[in-house]
Write a protein that holds these residues in place. Structure first.
Motif, short mmCIF file in Angstrom:
data_model
loop_
_atom_site.label_atom_id
_atom_site.label_comp_id
_atom_site.label_asym_id
_atom_site.label_seq_id
_atom_site.Cartn_x
_atom_site.Cartn_y
_atom_site.Cartn_z
N ARG A 199 0.85 -1.18 0.00
CA ARG A 199 0.00 0.00 0.00
C ARG A 199 0.89 1.24 0.00
N LEU A 200 0.65 2.15 -0.95
CA LEU A 200 1.55 3.27 -1.14
C LEU A 200 1.67 4.15 0.11
N ASP A 201 0.56 4.34 0.83
CA ASP A 201 0.64 5.22 1.99
C ASP A 201 1.30 4.55 3.19
N ARG A 202 1.68 3.27 3.05
CA ARG A 202 2.41 2.58 4.12
C ARG A 202 3.90 2.43 3.79
N ILE A 203 4.31 2.91 2.62
CA ILE A 203 5.73 2.89 2.29
C ILE A 203 6.37 4.10 2.96
N ALA A 204 7.20 3.84 3.97
CA ALA A 204 7.81 4.93 4.74
C ALA A 204 8.97 5.56 4.00
N ALA A 205 9.67 4.77 3.19
CA ALA A 205 10.80 5.27 2.42
C ALA A 205 11.00 4.37 1.21
N ALA A 206 11.51 4.96 0.14
CA ALA A 206 11.76 4.19 -1.08
C ALA A 206 12.95 4.80 -1.81
N ALA A 207 13.82 3.92 -2.32
CA ALA A 207 15.00 4.40 -3.04
C ALA A 207 15.35 3.39 -4.13
N SER A 208 15.73 3.90 -5.27
CA SER A 208 16.13 3.03 -6.37
C SER A 208 17.51 2.45 -6.10
N THR A 209 17.70 1.18 -6.47
CA THR A 209 19.02 0.57 -6.37
C THR A 209 19.81 0.79 -7.65
N GLY A 210 19.12 1.24 -8.70
CA GLY A 210 19.77 1.42 -10.00
C GLY A 210 19.88 0.13 -10.79
N GLU A 211 19.49 -0.98 -10.19
CA GLU A 211 19.57 -2.28 -10.86
C GLU A 211 18.33 -2.51 -11.73
N GLN A 212 18.53 -3.04 -12.93
CA GLN A 212 17.40 -3.34 -13.80
C GLN A 212 16.63 -4.54 -13.25
N ALA A 213 15.31 -4.42 -13.18
CA ALA A 213 14.48 -5.50 -12.65
C ALA A 213 14.13 -6.50 -13.73
#
Length: 251
Positions: A199-213
Motif C-alpha cells: 500500500r503506497l501510503d504505508r511505504i515509509a521510504a523508497a529508493a532506487s538501487t539502480g539495478e534493472q528489474a
C-alpha cells in the motif's frame, strides 16, 4: 527530475501555454529549481534548434513556435466534465499526481467552446479534504515508485504493515493496483520471494538501487491473492498496446 527529463518537460510546458508566454520565475517554480537553472535549460534548447524564444519587457517571457503546439482537442461537454472529475480524483496520494496536474493544464489549454465552460463550471464545484501527511516525504516516496515503474528498476522499501511492523524490502515493480480508494504497488518481493502488494501510503521510504528489474506479469503476481480478479479499467483500454498477431506456422 534529471536534466534530460526537465528539458523535455520545459518544451511541453511551453507548448501547453501557447499562445501565452511564461516567465523564467514561473517555470522555475513549476520545476522547483533555481531561475538560473531554467535560463541554462532554455539556452540549451535554443542551441539544440528547438524554436523557443524570449520576449523582453513587461508582460514578456518565454514561448515556443506555435507550429510545435498541438491542435485543439474537440471534446464534448460530457467528455470534458468526465476528465475534470478524473483529474480531481488524482489527488496528492495517487501515483503520478504531479503529472496529472500538468495534464490538467494542457487539457485546460486545449478546451474550447461549450466543453471549456462545462469543465470550468464542474471544476468550481469539486473540493477535496487533504490528508494530514508529510508532503515532502510523501513526494519523495511517490517519485521513487513512479521512476521505478517507468524505468523498470529495483526498489528498496521501508514498509509498515497493517500491524504497524516495519521491514526492509527489495522489490521488482510489476504495476499498480487500485481498490477501495487505496493504491498498491504490486511487485516481486525478493525478501519474501513471492508477489506482494504494498500500500503506497504505508511505504515509509523508497529508493532506487539502480539495478534493472526482471520483467514480471502483473496478472500472475496477483494469482492466489484477494486481488486475483482485478481487471484493467475500461477507461484505459484505448491506451493498452495492441497484441501482436501470431504468424501461422509454415506448412
Amino acid at each position: 527530475m534529471n536534466r534530460t527529463a526537465r528539458l523535455y518537460a520545459l518544451v511541453e510546458e511551453l507548448r501547453a501555454a501557447v499562445p501565452r508566454s511564461l516567465t523564467v520565475a514561473v517555470l522555475a517554480a513549476r520545476f522547483e529549481v533555481h531561475t538560473r537553472t531554467v535560463q541554462r535549460d532554455l539556452q540549451a534548447l535554443m542551441e539544440a534548434g528547438v524554436p523557443v524564444r524570449s520576449t523582453p519587457g513587461r508582460g514578456g517571457g518565454w514561448s515556443i513556435d506555435p507550429a510545435m503546439s498541438l491542435p485543439p482537442i474537440r471534446f464534448t461537454a460530457a467528455e470534458a466534465s468526465a476528465l475534470a472529475v478524473a483529474l480531481a480524483a488524482a489527488d496528492a496520494s495517487a501515483p503520478y499526481a504531479g503529472a496529472a496536474r500538468t495534464a490538467a493544464q494542457k487539457l485546460a489549454a486545449s478546451l474550447t467552446g461549450p466543453a471549456s465552460v462545462a469543465a470550468q463550471e464542474l471544476a468550481a464545484r469539486i473540493v477535496t479534504l487533504p490528508s494530514p501527511t508529510d508532503s515532502m516525504l510523501r513526494a519523495a516516496v511517490d517519485a521513487a515508485v513512479e521512476q521505478a515503474l517507468t524505468t523498470n528498476t529495483v526498489l528498496r522499501l521501508s514498509y509498515i504493515d497493517a500491524a504497524g511492523r516495519e521491514s526492509d524490502r527489495v522489490v521488482e515493480p510489476a504495476g499498480l493496483l487500485t481498490a477501495n480508494g487505496r493504491w498498491y504497488l504490486v511487485a516481486w518481493c525478493r525478501t519474501r520471494r513471492a508477489g506482494r502488494g504494498f500500500r503506497l501510503d504505508r511505504i515509509a521510504a523508497a529508493a532506487s538501487t539502480g539495478e534493472q528489474a526482471q520483467p514480471h506479469d502483473l496478472t500472475e503476481l496477483l494469482l492466489g491473492s484477494a486481488a486475483a480478479g482485478a481487471v484493467q479499467p475500461t477507461a484505459l483500454a484505448a491506451l493498452a498496446p495492441v497484441p501482436e498477431k501470431r504468424k501461422a506456422p509454415p506448412r
